[in-house]
Design an enzyme around this catalytic site. Structure first.
Site, mmCIF file in Angstrom:
data_model
loop_
_atom_site.group_PDB
_atom_site.id
_atom_site.type_symbol
_atom_site.label_atom_id
_atom_site.label_comp_id
_atom_site.label_asym_id
_atom_site.label_seq_id
_atom_site.Cartn_x
_atom_site.Cartn_y
_atom_site.Cartn_z
ATOM 1 N N ASP A 179 0.813 -1.210 0.000
ATOM 2 C CA ASP A 179 0.000 0.000 0.000
ATOM 3 C C ASP A 179 0.848 1.261 0.000
ATOM 4 O O ASP A 179 2.063 1.214 0.204
ATOM 5 C CB ASP A 179 -0.961 -0.004 1.201
ATOM 6 N N HIS A 199 -7.326 -5.203 9.886
ATOM 7 C CA HIS A 199 -7.011 -4.933 8.478
ATOM 8 C C HIS A 199 -5.706 -5.596 8.067
ATOM 9 O O HIS A 199 -4.814 -5.827 8.890
ATOM 10 C CB HIS A 199 -7.029 -3.428 8.166
ATOM 11 N N ASP A 245 -7.766 -3.344 13.965
ATOM 12 C CA ASP A 245 -9.155 -3.658 13.605
ATOM 13 C C ASP A 245 -9.222 -4.864 12.658
ATOM 14 O O ASP A 245 -10.259 -5.149 12.079
ATOM 15 C CB ASP A 245 -9.826 -2.438 12.957
ATOM 16 N N GLU A 280 -9.681 -2.311 5.056
ATOM 17 C CA GLU A 280 -10.325 -2.058 6.344
ATOM 18 C C GLU A 280 -11.602 -2.891 6.444
ATOM 19 O O GLU A 280 -12.129 -3.344 5.428
ATOM 20 C CB GLU A 280 -10.678 -0.568 6.450
HETATM 21 C C1 F6R Z 1 1.383 -1.647 6.121
HETATM 22 C C2 F6R Z 1 0.143 -2.384 6.189
HETATM 23 C C3 F6R Z 1 -0.681 -2.436 7.429
HETATM 24 C C4 F6R Z 1 0.133 -2.807 8.672
HETATM 25 C C5 F6R Z 1 -0.777 -2.833 9.902
HETATM 26 C C6 F6R Z 1 -0.008 -3.121 11.166
HETATM 27 O O1 F6R Z 1 1.941 -1.736 4.823
HETATM 28 O O2 F6R Z 1 -0.229 -2.921 5.202
HETATM 29 O O3 F6R Z 1 -1.707 -3.376 7.236
HETATM 30 O O4 F6R Z 1 0.728 -4.048 8.489
HETATM 31 O O5 F6R Z 1 -1.420 -1.588 10.039
HETATM 32 O O6 F6R Z 1 0.837 -2.048 11.431
HETATM 33 P P1 F6R Z 1 1.947 -2.114 12.579
HETATM 34 O O7 F6R Z 1 2.940 -3.104 12.134
HETATM 35 O O8 F6R Z 1 2.522 -0.717 12.616
HETATM 36 O O9 F6R Z 1 1.236 -2.502 13.826
#
Ligand code: F6R
Length: 242
Positions: free
Chosen positions: A67, A138, A136, A143
């Site tokens: 992303d 994702h 959440d 989401e």
């Molecule tokens: C980032 C991504 C997100 C993160 C998720 C967890 O490229 O795709 O899905 O993997 O938000 O983030 P952290 O590792 O910061 O807890």
């Protein structure tokens, strides 16, 4: 789903790095699906170490990131391109032109999404996809919602995700409200998936993702449908699962 329990964040990162290094040994021109966020920082540090020691070779590797924020230039310190350059690409022997992220600065975002879908297809699909887990549920920036979206698309970030990401910006107002993300279909088409989860704050959502019903209201639950997922977690994150 194969579950690997580790004692610490550091051990989780080392285990994951070995998996990535092995993938590149088996297939040097692998297409690696990569993620940003806090979770993979240890893994990227470990890959840099392995590369310096001659134990991981990225010279033929290609990569696609999950992303990118909408509206940030590549050079913006919080863009995911910048994050990847800083934490991985500049520290291993990958050719920068073989690393791809969605173009969040594009004027025509729909065209940028289609171009990214095409890019992944032309690369021959993803061999090994790295995922982190949002609070959440994702994955990428998919989401919770009423349906799984298959291809690359633009998403509005939830308030919770904006809150979670605000720590990287000078203020919450600066956090972009939208992102481009790979879709659930593309993630599921990856040949192998590694899900990294660390910390007690993710234990509950991880448990629901792995043991609960498969539902777009908890996007990571879809991983139950994939034949080759390895979950590597520390004890705190896996607490409810084991
Ligand atoms: C980032 C991504 C997100 C993160 C998720 C967890 O490229 O795709 O899905 O993997 O938000 O983030 P952290 O590792 O910061 O807890």
């Amino acid at each position: 789903m194969k579950i690997i329990l580790t004692d610490s964040y550091e051990e989780m990162s080392r285990r994951a790095a070995k998996l990535f290094a092995a993938q590149l040994t088996l297939r040097p021109d692998s297409v690696l699906g990569l993620a940003t966020g806090s979770t993979p920082l240890g893994l990227y540090g470990e890959l840099a170490r392995l590369c310096a020691a001659g134990e991981a070779d990225f010279s033929k590797a290609r990569s696609v990131n999950l992303d990118e924020y909408v509206g940030l230039a590549e050079t913006h310190p919080q863009s995911y391109r910048h994050f990847m350059d800083e934490h991985l690409f500049s520290r291993v022997n990958v050719a920068r032109e073989n690393t791809y992220l969605p173009d969040g600065a594009a004027k025509d975002l729909d065209a940028a999404c289609s171009a990214y879908d095409r890019r992944i297809r032309e690369l021959g699909g993803i061999d090994l996809q790295l995922l982190g887990l949002g609070h959440d549920g994702h994955i990428g920036f998919n989401e919770p919602g009423d349906c799984f979206v298959p291809g690359t698309h633009v998403v509005a970030l939830t308030e919770r995700t904006i809150d979670a990401n605000a720590r990287f910006f000078a203020s919450r107002d600066e956090v972009p409200r939208r992102a481009i993300t790979m879709g659930i279909g593309q993630i599921l088409q990856a040949r192998r998936i590694v899900l990294l989860v660390s910390g007690a704050d993710k234990a509950e959502i991880l448990y629901k993702a792995v043991r609960g019903p498969v539902t777009p209201h908890l996007p990571a639950s879809v991983l139950q449908l994939h034949a080759d997922v390895t979950l590597i977690g520390d004890r705190a994150a896996l607490e409810k699962l084991i």
